[in-house]
Design a protein around this motif. Sequence first.
Motif, mmCIF file in Angstrom:
data_model
loop_
_atom_site.group_PDB
_atom_site.id
_atom_site.type_symbol
_atom_site.label_atom_id
_atom_site.label_comp_id
_atom_site.label_asym_id
_atom_site.label_seq_id
_atom_site.Cartn_x
_atom_site.Cartn_y
_atom_site.Cartn_z
ATOM 1 N N UNK A 284 0.811 -1.213 0.000
ATOM 2 C CA UNK A 284 0.000 0.000 0.000
ATOM 3 C C UNK A 284 0.840 1.256 0.000
ATOM 4 N N UNK A 285 1.963 1.248 0.729
ATOM 5 C CA UNK A 285 2.825 2.415 0.757
ATOM 6 C C UNK A 285 3.449 2.671 -0.615
ATOM 7 N N UNK A 286 3.840 1.584 -1.286
ATOM 8 C CA UNK A 286 4.395 1.737 -2.632
ATOM 9 C C UNK A 286 3.354 2.274 -3.600
ATOM 10 N N UNK A 287 2.142 1.725 -3.514
ATOM 11 C CA UNK A 287 1.077 2.186 -4.413
ATOM 12 C C UNK A 287 0.729 3.645 -4.114
ATOM 13 N N UNK A 288 0.556 3.967 -2.837
ATOM 14 C CA UNK A 288 0.181 5.338 -2.489
ATOM 15 C C UNK A 288 1.284 6.322 -2.854
ATOM 16 N N UNK A 293 2.841 10.782 -5.863
ATOM 17 C CA UNK A 293 3.921 11.385 -6.652
ATOM 18 C C UNK A 293 3.404 11.814 -8.023
ATOM 19 N N UNK A 294 2.589 10.965 -8.645
ATOM 20 C CA UNK A 294 2.026 11.309 -9.951
ATOM 21 C C UNK A 294 1.112 12.529 -9.848
ATOM 22 N N UNK A 295 0.303 12.587 -8.778
ATOM 23 C CA UNK A 295 -0.577 13.747 -8.589
ATOM 24 C C UNK A 295 0.229 15.020 -8.393
ATOM 25 N N UNK A 376 3.413 10.507 1.332
ATOM 26 C CA UNK A 376 3.364 11.940 1.022
ATOM 27 C C UNK A 376 4.599 12.659 1.552
ATOM 28 N N UNK A 377 5.052 12.237 2.731
ATOM 29 C CA UNK A 377 6.249 12.835 3.288
ATOM 30 C C UNK A 377 7.468 12.616 2.406
ATOM 31 N N UNK A 378 7.512 11.461 1.730
ATOM 32 C CA UNK A 378 8.617 11.190 0.811
ATOM 33 C C UNK A 378 8.450 11.947 -0.508
#
Length: 392
Positions: A284-288, A293-295, A376-378
């Motif tokens: 989930x973290x990878x997908x999110x 990042x794309x957004x 989001x933090x990354x």
Amino acid sequence: MFSDRAPVFRRARLLAGGAVPLAWYNLTAKKPRLLRSSAGIGFAVLLMLMQLGFEAAFFNSSLAVIHALDADLVIESVHKYSFAAQQPFAPDLVAKAGAVPGVASASPLYADWYDSFWKNPFDGKAFLVRTFAFDPDRPVLRFPGVAAQAHKLTAADSVLIDRRARPFLGMDREPAASEINGRQVRVVGNFALGPDFQSDGTVITSAQTFRKLLPGTGAEAGIVTLAPGADRNAVITRLKTALPPDLAVLTKGQLLDREEKFQAKVSSAGPIFAMGTIVGFVVGMLISYQVIYADLSEQLPQYATLKAMGYRRFYLVGTVLEQAGLSALAGWVPAFVLSLGLYRLIAAVALIPLAMSARIAVVSLALTLGMCLVSAGLAVRRVLAADPAEVF
């Protein structure tokens, strides 16, 4: 992101000024993107919800028998590391415990998990089941329907069967008779329990019949109830003094705690479900991260404009984190609704106690928010590093 008819500066000022929450606008401006991101995050959330549900079902089914014990205290062998680890002892010792001051009753519970073979009366196939036995005058298991039918077990070779056992045992078809370990038994009633991850079905009988089915087998536990007003700790001390040192006296709470720790840390199933949840979180973290990042890449001109207008890093980071939190909710809600249907379907098919609980809902929501906020933090570094001059 922005309409061609509205200058970027004016739209950014409108959103940043509070007329429309910027994070909400970013999330909902393009519905296809919202559906795509919700589906990706929701898939990972569904994985975690299913793992958490299976883990809860595993523990609930493993502890169901202990919860059903009509006991204040339980006497067991000190060598027992799990309730289903057979360590029988002489039932006469339970009678000795009944004479201890402060004890209202002490009854032996006979149990077997590994040597009771039930013959399906409809197809003749034999399957391993678990068997419990006690004195019919003192039923020590509070499964629905057992106490009201316990008197029927006084007849020789009579048994109660679990009507919620797995269908291949044939217990759900209300047979009149069958065989256990090659001995004919008469079915005098049924009760509702259901299988767990170890046993497919359960049979209850009297102590007398149990000794015929499994000769030479002792009691697995002594079920003790206290007299009204008795001091529990004082009674435990007296029981330990009266009984041999190879017998332990546990409260029901201690027994439940020991079993839960065993299943969580020692048995293979507990760690497997825990690892499944961790894997779901990582996926989930990878997908999110990819979604966020794309957004952000698509919305980079907007954030660069805000930087040029003088908005501080704190505001930009807060907006990105707020958008991530909203994305988490957008993925969690449909996954949660879908999991409710899957829980009901799997519980009906697999006959396991798979049900949504407040704990599962809260833990899954916390994990979802955590994975999106960390992602989001990354990803927010891209926003902070954006140079308005280069973007435009």
